[in-house]
Design a protein around this motif. Sequence first.
Motif, PDB file in Angstrom:
ATOM      1  N   ILE A  59       0.866  -1.178   0.000  1.00  0.00           N
ATOM      2  CA  ILE A  59       0.000   0.000   0.000  1.00  0.00           C
ATOM      3  C   ILE A  59       0.902   1.228   0.000  1.00  0.00           C
ATOM      4  CG2 ILE A  59      -1.785   1.265   1.256  1.00  0.00           C
ATOM      5  CD1 ILE A  59      -2.742  -1.398   2.368  1.00  0.00           C
ATOM      6  N   PRO A  60       0.856   2.051  -1.057  1.00  0.00           N
ATOM      7  CA  PRO A  60       1.795   3.172  -1.200  1.00  0.00           C
ATOM      8  C   PRO A  60       1.808   4.093   0.019  1.00  0.00           C
ATOM      9  CG  PRO A  60       0.544   2.868  -3.217  1.00  0.00           C
ATOM     10  CD  PRO A  60      -0.076   1.954  -2.202  1.00  0.00           C
ATOM     11  N   ALA A  61       3.029   4.553   0.365  1.00  0.00           N
ATOM     12  CA  ALA A  61       3.265   5.512   1.451  1.00  0.00           C
ATOM     13  C   ALA A  61       2.906   4.955   2.830  1.00  0.00           C
ATOM     14  CB  ALA A  61       2.514   6.817   1.197  1.00  0.00           C
ATOM     15  N   THR A  62       2.829   3.642   2.949  1.00  0.00           N
ATOM     16  CA  THR A  62       2.562   3.013   4.247  1.00  0.00           C
ATOM     17  C   THR A  62       3.489   1.811   4.409  1.00  0.00           C
ATOM     18  OG1 THR A  62       0.936   1.333   3.594  1.00  0.00           O
ATOM     19  CG2 THR A  62       0.125   3.593   3.911  1.00  0.00           C
ATOM     20  N   PRO A  63       3.688   1.336   5.649  1.00  0.00           N
ATOM     21  CA  PRO A  63       4.461   0.101   5.868  1.00  0.00           C
ATOM     22  C   PRO A  63       3.589  -1.141   5.808  1.00  0.00           C
ATOM     23  CG  PRO A  63       3.975   1.121   7.973  1.00  0.00           C
ATOM     24  CD  PRO A  63       3.361   2.021   6.924  1.00  0.00           C
ATOM     25  N   VAL A  64       2.412  -1.024   5.235  1.00  0.00           N
ATOM     26  CA  VAL A  64       1.431  -2.112   5.231  1.00  0.00           C
ATOM     27  C   VAL A  64       1.368  -2.766   3.852  1.00  0.00           C
ATOM     28  CG1 VAL A  64      -1.000  -2.708   5.562  1.00  0.00           C
ATOM     29  CG2 VAL A  64       0.084  -0.999   7.040  1.00  0.00           C
ATOM     30  N   SER A  65       1.263  -4.090   3.840  1.00  0.00           N
ATOM     31  CA  SER A  65       1.114  -4.855   2.606  1.00  0.00           C
ATOM     32  C   SER A  65       0.024  -5.905   2.793  1.00  0.00           C
ATOM     33  CB  SER A  65       2.421  -5.565   2.232  1.00  0.00           C
ATOM     34  OG  SER A  65       3.477  -4.655   2.066  1.00  0.00           O
ATOM     35  N   LEU A  66      -0.537  -6.323   1.680  1.00  0.00           N
ATOM     36  CA  LEU A  66      -1.445  -7.461   1.649  1.00  0.00           C
ATOM     37  C   LEU A  66      -0.695  -8.646   1.042  1.00  0.00           C
ATOM     38  CD1 LEU A  66      -4.647  -5.699   0.258  1.00  0.00           C
ATOM     39  CD2 LEU A  66      -3.990  -6.028   2.646  1.00  0.00           C
ATOM     40  N   PHE A  67      -0.951  -9.841   1.538  1.00  0.00           N
ATOM     41  CA  PHE A  67      -0.224 -11.000   1.022  1.00  0.00           C
ATOM     42  C   PHE A  67      -1.162 -12.190   0.855  1.00  0.00           C
ATOM     43  CE2 PHE A  67      -0.034 -11.671   5.600  1.00  0.00           C
ATOM     44  CZ  PHE A  67      -0.254 -13.040   5.732  1.00  0.00           C
TER      45      PHE A  67
END
Length: 213
Positions: free
Chosen positions: A138-146
């Motif tokens: 997710i751009p500009a965040t330290p969060v991702s989906l996997f």
Amino acid sequence: MKKLNLSLAALAVAGAFAMPAQAAVLLGAKVGADAWYADAKINDVRADDANIQGSYYAAFEHFIPLVPNAKVRYTGVESKKFDTDFTQYDFIAYYEILDNDLISFDIGLNLQKFEGRFQSRNFDEWQPNVYSDVRLGIPATPVSLFGSFSFGSYDETSTVDGEAGILFTLGLVAADLNFKAGYRVQDYDFNYFGANQGKFMNDGFFGGVEFNF
């Protein structure tokens, strides 16, 4: 066998397209551990005895073109109600098709090994699978989906093992520390025990940590 041959052909094509992504990586490694609160269903009967089950993995990535990366995962499975207690080992060879901050995508083959006890019967079997793994930042965040997915059908046995969730990355000096949460499902039909005698499903939420070097 036709399904397996098609999978091998797809992997060969993927390996050819994966060369640029592979070359972008020198050496890397991942190690992780998950605590999975799962409840089993065997032959369409739910156990209702959910318990915490462990899963551990390690992956090694390199820069050599056409040679796949490697990942090994261990998962312990237990259902006291059905007298079922077995381990699953995943031996995975995969290629990186994409690898950047917004998306990473891996594809390969997974050779699964099952050993232990299934409804009081001992078994020790191997099963080939196709493997894929994807992460969306997710751009500009330290969060991702996997999400990761293994599936195969061979000798009248079929296996599906998938998980999906969210990942939070904390950057350290020498590695990234990832915190994970998600949902995992194992949906298997083991032909080793006869028709309609080896249906197994195990699902539930999990949380874990991962070091990405």
